[in-house]
Design a protein around this motif. Structure first.
Motif, PDB file in Angstrom:
ATOM      1  N   ARG A  91       4.164   4.947  10.240  1.00  0.00           N
ATOM      2  CA  ARG A  91       3.750   4.580   8.886  1.00  0.00           C
ATOM      3  C   ARG A  91       3.198   5.779   8.135  1.00  0.00           C
ATOM      4  O   ARG A  91       2.677   6.731   8.725  1.00  0.00           O
ATOM      5  CB  ARG A  91       2.708   3.453   8.914  1.00  0.00           C
ATOM      6  N   VAL A 126       2.994   2.410   3.927  1.00  0.00           N
ATOM      7  CA  VAL A 126       4.392   1.971   3.946  1.00  0.00           C
ATOM      8  C   VAL A 126       5.052   2.557   5.189  1.00  0.00           C
ATOM      9  O   VAL A 126       4.596   3.575   5.731  1.00  0.00           O
ATOM     10  CB  VAL A 126       5.156   2.438   2.685  1.00  0.00           C
ATOM     11  N   ALA A 143      10.728   3.725   4.702  1.00  0.00           N
ATOM     12  CA  ALA A 143      10.851   2.872   3.515  1.00  0.00           C
ATOM     13  C   ALA A 143      11.637   3.608   2.434  1.00  0.00           C
ATOM     14  O   ALA A 143      11.431   4.802   2.205  1.00  0.00           O
ATOM     15  CB  ALA A 143       9.472   2.490   2.989  1.00  0.00           C
ATOM     16  N   PRO A 186       7.184  -1.439  -1.300  1.00  0.00           N
ATOM     17  CA  PRO A 186       7.207  -2.884  -1.047  1.00  0.00           C
ATOM     18  C   PRO A 186       6.696  -3.644  -2.268  1.00  0.00           C
ATOM     19  O   PRO A 186       5.915  -3.112  -3.073  1.00  0.00           O
ATOM     20  CB  PRO A 186       6.251  -3.046   0.148  1.00  0.00           C
ATOM     21  N   ALA A 187       7.149  -4.870  -2.409  1.00  0.00           N
ATOM     22  CA  ALA A 187       6.794  -5.669  -3.591  1.00  0.00           C
ATOM     23  C   ALA A 187       5.285  -5.774  -3.780  1.00  0.00           C
ATOM     24  O   ALA A 187       4.779  -5.734  -4.905  1.00  0.00           O
ATOM     25  CB  ALA A 187       7.414  -7.059  -3.466  1.00  0.00           C
ATOM     26  N   LYS A 214       3.840  -2.493  -5.623  1.00  0.00           N
ATOM     27  CA  LYS A 214       4.442  -1.933  -6.836  1.00  0.00           C
ATOM     28  C   LYS A 214       3.478  -1.875  -8.011  1.00  0.00           C
ATOM     29  O   LYS A 214       3.574  -0.981  -8.858  1.00  0.00           O
ATOM     30  CB  LYS A 214       5.683  -2.739  -7.212  1.00  0.00           C
TER      31      LYS A 214
END
Length: 216
Positions: free
Chosen positions: A9, A38, A42, A46-47, A50
């Motif tokens: 990560r 993240v 990635a 990610p939603a 955002k």
């Protein structure tokens, strides 16, 4: 914005400077605040994250994390496609396993039908020598629709490399190398792929913007 890698990560931190005397401090110092994390692979935020980053921070993450991750993913997918289309490594593996089977058959005999099945499968493999002697019309019939010419060229070059290394054409003579068949064919391949002629593959790629022109 700072990125610290931990395991698989990327840990994201915002940093701001606390000036001297702001809170009675005798010197300035930086303070980092955790903003989220993240996966290292990635390809986009990610939603759930955002809305937590500014445009500048998002652009920073795009250049440092997401673009490299997409490039790596595309390269990995391409490598998988090339491996899937490449028959050579399968034959190399078949050769290795066959040699192991031959060694072990000294202690346990193999049914003749099994050997015939392998020989039959090998007889269906298309080789470079066959392509060289096969009429062009027959080669065109054998070509698969929806083939990728660049991919096919890469596979053919790898097969040629392995054939040369395996001694398919023997060794060059001490004199008169330029008159040999392998040299003449290689010279033609070289000119067709990367030569200075206007109809070379390199020129075609340059014309379409996929390859850079020297000096530009």
């Amino acid at each position: 914005m700072h990125i610290k890698k931990r395991g698989t990560r990327a840990m994201l931190y915002r940093s701001h400077w606390v000036a001297k005397g702001t809170t009675g401090n005798t010197h300035g110092y930086a303070v980092q605040t955790f903003a989220g994390s993240v996966p290292l692979d990635a390809e986009t935020l990610p939603a759930g994250l955002k809305d937590k980053f500014s445009i500048e921070e998002t652009e920073f993450l795009e250049s440092k994390l997401f673009q490299p991750a997409r490039l790596a993913a595309n390269q990995k997918r391409r490598a998988v496609e090339l491996r899937e289309a490449d028959p050579v490594w399968r034959l190399e593996e078949a050769e290795r396993l066959t040699r192991e089977a031959a060694h072990r058959s000294e202690r346990g005999l193999v049914p003749d039908a099994k050997v015939r099945a392998v020989q039959s499968a090998l007889s269906a493999v298309k080789t470079i020598a066959q392509a060289q002697t096969q009429p062009r019309t027959q080669v065109m019939v054998a070509e698969q629709p929806k083939s990728d010419p660049l991919r096919d060229a890469l596979i053919a070059i790898k097969s040629a490399r392995d054939a040369v290394s395996a001694g398919r054409y023997g060794s060059a003579p001490a004199e008169g190398v330029r008159s040999t068949y392998p040299y003449k064919l290689w010279a033609e391949i070289f000119e067709t792929v990367g030569g200075s002629e206007s109809d070379s593959l390199m020129r075609a790629l340059q014309g379409r913007g996929f390859a850079k022109t020297r000096g530009k």
